[in-house]
Design a protein around this motif. Sequence first.
Motif, PDB file in Angstrom:
ATOM      1  N   ASP A  94      27.539  -2.747  19.661  1.00  0.00           N
ATOM      2  CA  ASP A  94      27.071  -3.357  18.409  1.00  0.00           C
ATOM      3  C   ASP A  94      26.651  -4.809  18.591  1.00  0.00           C
ATOM      4  O   ASP A  94      25.935  -5.362  17.753  1.00  0.00           O
ATOM      5  CB  ASP A  94      28.156  -3.284  17.340  1.00  0.00           C
ATOM      6  N   HIS A  95      27.099  -5.445  19.674  1.00  0.00           N
ATOM      7  CA  HIS A  95      26.818  -6.863  19.911  1.00  0.00           C
ATOM      8  C   HIS A  95      25.727  -7.071  20.964  1.00  0.00           C
ATOM      9  O   HIS A  95      25.475  -8.216  21.357  1.00  0.00           O
ATOM     10  CB  HIS A  95      28.091  -7.574  20.372  1.00  0.00           C
ATOM     11  N   ASP A  98      18.937  -4.058  22.240  1.00  0.00           N
ATOM     12  CA  ASP A  98      18.271  -2.897  22.819  1.00  0.00           C
ATOM     13  C   ASP A  98      17.218  -3.417  23.794  1.00  0.00           C
ATOM     14  O   ASP A  98      16.231  -4.038  23.396  1.00  0.00           O
ATOM     15  CB  ASP A  98      17.614  -2.069  21.718  1.00  0.00           C
ATOM     16  N   ASP A 122      23.463   5.459  20.936  1.00  0.00           N
ATOM     17  CA  ASP A 122      22.708   5.749  19.705  1.00  0.00           C
ATOM     18  C   ASP A 122      21.218   5.492  19.903  1.00  0.00           C
ATOM     19  O   ASP A 122      20.536   4.932  19.029  1.00  0.00           O
ATOM     20  CB  ASP A 122      23.246   4.918  18.541  1.00  0.00           C
ATOM     21  N   LYS A 126      21.497  -0.405  26.083  1.00  0.00           N
ATOM     22  CA  LYS A 126      22.323  -1.593  25.916  1.00  0.00           C
ATOM     23  C   LYS A 126      22.493  -2.401  27.197  1.00  0.00           C
ATOM     24  O   LYS A 126      22.902  -3.569  27.135  1.00  0.00           O
ATOM     25  CB  LYS A 126      23.707  -1.192  25.388  1.00  0.00           C
ATOM     26  N   ARG A 306      23.474 -10.093  21.581  1.00  0.00           N
ATOM     27  CA  ARG A 306      22.677 -10.125  20.358  1.00  0.00           C
ATOM     28  C   ARG A 306      22.638 -11.528  19.750  1.00  0.00           C
ATOM     29  O   ARG A 306      21.785 -11.832  18.897  1.00  0.00           O
ATOM     30  CB  ARG A 306      23.251  -9.122  19.348  1.00  0.00           C
ATOM     31  N   LYS A 375      33.415   4.796  21.549  1.00  0.00           N
ATOM     32  CA  LYS A 375      32.970   3.410  21.382  1.00  0.00           C
ATOM     33  C   LYS A 375      34.129   2.420  21.396  1.00  0.00           C
ATOM     34  O   LYS A 375      34.850   2.330  22.383  1.00  0.00           O
ATOM     35  CB  LYS A 375      32.116   3.296  20.115  1.00  0.00           C
ATOM     36  N   THR A 376      34.325   1.672  20.325  1.00  0.00           N
ATOM     37  CA  THR A 376      35.334   0.607  20.331  1.00  0.00           C
ATOM     38  C   THR A 376      36.754   1.145  20.464  1.00  0.00           C
ATOM     39  O   THR A 376      37.683   0.385  20.753  1.00  0.00           O
ATOM     40  CB  THR A 376      35.238  -0.247  19.059  1.00  0.00           C
TER      41      THR A 376
END
Length: 419
Positions: A94-95, A98, A122, A126, A306, A375-376
Amino acid sequence: MHGAALGAALGATASLVHAQGVTINFTCGSTEQAEHCQRAAEEWAQQTGNRANLISMPNSSTEQLALYQQLLGSQASDIDVILTDTTWPGILGDHLHDLHQLLPGDITSGQFETVIANNTIDGELKAMPLYTDASLLYYREDLLEKYDRPVPRTWDEMTDTAAYIQQREREEGNRGIWGFVFQGRAYEGLTCNLLEWVVSEGGGLFLDQDGQVDVDNPATRRALERAHGWIDTISPRGTLSYVEEQSRGVFQSGNAVFMRNWPYVWSLTQSEGSPVRGKVGVAPVPSGSSGRHVSTLGGWSLAVSRYSRHPKEAAELVAYLTRRENQKYRAINLSYLPSYVDLFEDPEVLEAAPFIGTMRGPVEQAVARPASLVKTLYPRYSNAIFDRTHRVLTNEASIDEALETLNRDMLRIARRGFE
């Protein structure tokens, strides 16, 4: 600055200064790898007019991940390019930018699909592979030849050969030798080992794509029973505190017949002054009752935060450091496996590290840990696995007790992950 840990890291920075352009702060691994990254980043800086700062990080990957989570969680812009372990694209996704959106063209062309798929979360890329990894079995060629034993293909064959050579060598006065060393400490490396043992017995990843838990099964039981039987027979009790480097130390000193480890060890065993130089062979990780040789997918990649103030330039540095030419250098000089398929047939690579020619299959078929799925939650997932496994190996819990507890842990994690 954001916290004492980051202050210490930035205080240990090697600056690659250029007069013009933006400054990109990046991290890049161990001493040997960081030295090459630093040289390559200087080339990039000279070509682009930018600057690059190589930031030192803690040696422990657990501490590195914690620092990244602290920085990214606070949306800090202090680090632009992040070195990520195999499971971290899923954990930190998430951080991360792309990279398909930041870099032109087909940037993954010619690379292993398994590696790229692991770094794709997704539908977003990354991280770009710096090098890949697949575990393998190291063995003492001279001892197998001495006792007329073939390279084992199964775990049972390895166990039998390890016990036989260990006994014969000790009878001849080599009292310090053991049959097999692996990574037995309660940490991520033990999760990798258990994954290989279980999948080679026909088991799965403990959690399928639908979130169904399958822990207490015959494959897991067979794997744990066999590994439990190694301790104090062919594996020293000290194995239960070993990570990769401790395992290598025992094997490279000449005190083990077999070792499970990663490709980087090859160049070290063949270095000047190594007691086992010229005496080492490598083979696929042994198979279990399924007949399948299972390696865990490993390796390290580079990602762009990001929160970077200069994402375009940061992505360009990632592309430069991970390009084919730099991966070939690492393969030749550090025996790191490239993510570019054709380099496994490159004459210069094979001259420096002949075993790389045998590793294409293991990389293509390597099993990825399910961080892209949970994921996390993956750190909790892995922690439950290696903790319960370690308790079995140390006799702190029976297999029944460990699997019952692990099943309960996994169900709780699965419910959180698929709510």
